[in-house]
Design a protein around this motif. Structure first.
Motif, short mmCIF file in Angstrom:
data_model
loop_
_atom_site.label_atom_id
_atom_site.label_comp_id
_atom_site.label_asym_id
_atom_site.label_seq_id
_atom_site.Cartn_x
_atom_site.Cartn_y
_atom_site.Cartn_z
N THR A 161 41.47 94.64 98.48
CA THR A 161 40.11 94.83 97.97
C THR A 161 39.93 96.34 97.83
OG1 THR A 161 39.31 92.86 99.10
CG2 THR A 161 37.66 94.44 98.35
N ALA A 176 37.06 93.39 93.07
CA ALA A 176 37.51 92.20 93.80
C ALA A 176 38.97 91.91 93.48
CB ALA A 176 36.63 91.01 93.41
N LEU A 220 29.94 95.84 90.96
CA LEU A 220 30.87 94.78 91.37
C LEU A 220 31.69 94.34 90.16
CD1 LEU A 220 32.03 92.71 93.36
CD2 LEU A 220 30.16 91.17 92.70
N THR A 222 34.34 91.65 89.10
CA THR A 222 35.01 90.38 89.44
C THR A 222 35.86 89.88 88.28
OG1 THR A 222 33.08 89.10 88.70
CG2 THR A 222 33.18 89.70 91.05
N ALA A 247 35.37 82.47 93.69
CA ALA A 247 35.09 83.84 93.29
C ALA A 247 36.17 84.71 93.91
CB ALA A 247 33.70 84.28 93.76
N PRO A 248 36.46 85.88 93.34
CA PRO A 248 37.57 86.70 93.85
C PRO A 248 37.20 87.61 95.01
CG PRO A 248 36.70 87.68 91.86
CD PRO A 248 35.94 86.40 92.07
N ILE A 249 36.01 87.46 95.56
CA ILE A 249 35.65 88.19 96.76
C ILE A 249 34.58 87.39 97.49
CG2 ILE A 249 33.91 89.58 95.55
CD1 ILE A 249 34.59 91.88 97.51
N ALA A 270 30.28 85.93 95.68
CA ALA A 270 30.67 87.30 95.33
C ALA A 270 29.48 88.24 95.38
CB ALA A 270 31.29 87.31 93.93
N GLU A 287 26.21 95.14 88.16
CA GLU A 287 27.43 94.53 87.67
C GLU A 287 28.14 95.48 86.73
OE1 GLU A 287 26.77 90.77 85.90
OE2 GLU A 287 25.90 89.86 87.69
#
Length: 477
Positions: A161, A176, A220, A222, A247-249, A270, A287
């Motif tokens: 991460t 992420a 963030l 993603t 979600a990737p985180i 996320a 975002e």
């Protein structure tokens, strides 16, 4: 609700026939030598457990690493001593055709039942019943995800991460990478995930890199995950307790209550993760996507893959399994999608000599009732794994009556405790058991049992499977 395992709350008959001996294949000698080593290692695991438990600890490599994993239930207790005795290569091969037809003709198995038993040392199929019939496997599917991850990533792989520089001097981008095991401050879900990275650790590293100057905005990113948060076939209601929208985180696997396995999950895990991170830094959230070539500010890493596999195999964690399976897809195929995951899993099985006709992989966890595996494919993948770097999967399998999702099983088949080691699987109308056992004479076998559409209930089917695997282990036939 359909859960993909049976350690916590749960939401046409085949004709048996003896299967022919498997033809000799190149690499069988390699598998035999490798599995002999694996089985010897299983005996060592007990000794280590008696000394206080096995701790995953890997040496640091070029990048800074984080995470130590000490699974509290991963290995059996000191007593009884006979647990997981090493296999005897000179032990006689059992005559399973003399016992399994009657065992599989159990009234509790009144749906479609598939079975496959093979000699772990030679690969010979000793008995099968509808072994090539594709059925929903439930959480036994996690064995495939584990083997594929070990094959392509290796036991020491860690999920990163990263924070990179943002579009302005007072901003950073949280990128992420697929780690769902992050914690806020190291005190996370049941401490199953807490030995990986924390957002506090990452925030401290960001502040240090910026000379103590906190960013005003955290973006963030993603973009690494480009697919539907729900795998095909997974029930929408299962995104509440059995898993989370992918979600990737995530923090604590997206759980609202990090003390419960089947806690309610956030609908947007996320966003929850970035809000937690921004709060630590005292920053706002937006975002965005990191600019190509943006300079790295700080990176933290998950626990090693070996520890992640230990966790999701032992506790049958759906979310963690799928996250690892998608990470494998990202590394191998260059994209974190369910289709790429399926491609990798099928190719991995083929490389291990597994027949893949009729197999369908919509996720890695087995939570999708539209997944399809065969009992023969499961035994083949275990045999193939024994001769590869995926052999560690054998050490992660729960021990009957002692650990993981088998801790509270085998009460009706007490003689199987400590001699059967297997991955469980449970969905509505689906039960499975896939792993290895040691016969009374000391011969090691791999096996898989899958039941679909039995009307007697999952608990009755599970008891039947426990008794069948125990009877094979104790038959002396």
């Amino acid at each position: 609700m359909s859960l993909s395992d049976n350690a916590d709350p749960k939401g046409a008959s085949s004709t048996p026939h003896a299967g022919p001996a498997a033809p000799a294949k190149p690499g069988r000698a390699r598998r035999r030598r490798a599995l002999t080593g694996v089985l010897a290692a299983l005996a060592v695991v007990v000794t280590v457990a008696a000394a206080g438990g096995l701790v995953w600890q890997f040496a640091a490599v070029a990048n800074p690493q984080t995470g130590v994993f000490t699974p509290p239930e991963a290995y059996p207790p000191v007593e009884p001593a006979p647990v997981l005795a090493s296999s005897d290569a000179d032990a006689p091969v059992p005559d399973l055709a003399s016992v399994l037809p009657a065992l599989l003709d159990d009234a509790r198995l009144n749906g479609s039942t598939s079975a496959s038993f093979a000699d772990a040392l030679t690969g010979e199929v000793l008995y099968e019943q509808e072994g090539d019939t594709p059925l929903a496997p439930a959480s036994s599917m996690k064995v495939v995800a584990a083997v594929a991850a070990f094959e392509h990533l290796g036991a020491e792989y860690r999920i990163p991460t990263t924070v990179v520089e943002g579009p302005t001097d007072d901003s950073v981008v949280l990128v992420a990478g697929g780690d769902v095991t992050l914690t806020v401050d190291g005190d996370g879900y049941y401490n199953e995930y807490a030995r990986g990275a924390s957002l506090t650790e990452l925030a401290d590293a960001v502040l240090e890199a910026r000379g103590g100057d906190a960013p005003a905005t955290v973006y963030l990113d993603t973009s690494v995950f480009t697919d539907n948060p729900k795998a095909e076939g997974v029930l929408t209601e299962d995104l509440v307790y059995a898993t989370a929208p992918m979600a990737p985180i995530m923090v604590d696997g997206g759980r609202k209550d990090n003390t419960q396995k089947y806690a309610e999950h956030y609908t947007d895990p996320a966003t929850v993760a970035v809000l937690e991170f921004a709060e630590i830094l005292g920053a706002d959230v937006a975002e965005g996507v990191a600019e190509e070539g943006a300079a790295e500010v700080a990176t933290v890493y998950s626990a090693p893959l070996a520890a992640l596999v230990d966790s999701f195999i032992l506790t049958s964690d759906n979310l963690l399994t799928d996250a690892v399976a998608l990470q494998t897809a990202l590394v191998v195929e260059g994209e974190m999608t369910w289709a790429a995951m399926s491609t990798v899993h099928l190719a991995t099985l083929e490389s291990l000599g597994v027949a893949t006709d009729g197999l369908v992989f919509y996720d890695g966890s087995g939570l999708s009732p539209t997944d399809r595996m065969t009992a023969n494919a499961f035994t083949q993948v275990l045999l193939g794994a024994a001769g590869s770097q995926a052999a560690s999967v054998f050490e992660s399998l729960p021990v009957a009556g002692y650990s993981g999702t088998l801790r509270n099983r085998f009460d009706s088949a007490g003689d199987g405790k400590g001699v059967v080691r297997a991955k469980t699987g449970t969905l509505s109308g689906v039960s499975s058991l896939t792993g290895t056992l040691t016969t009374l004479d000391g011969r090691q076998l791999v096996f898989s049992l899958i039941s679909n559409q039995a009307t007697t209930g999952e608990e009755a089917v599970e008891a039947a499977m426990d008794e069948i695997s125990t009877a094979v282990a104790r038959c002396g036939c």
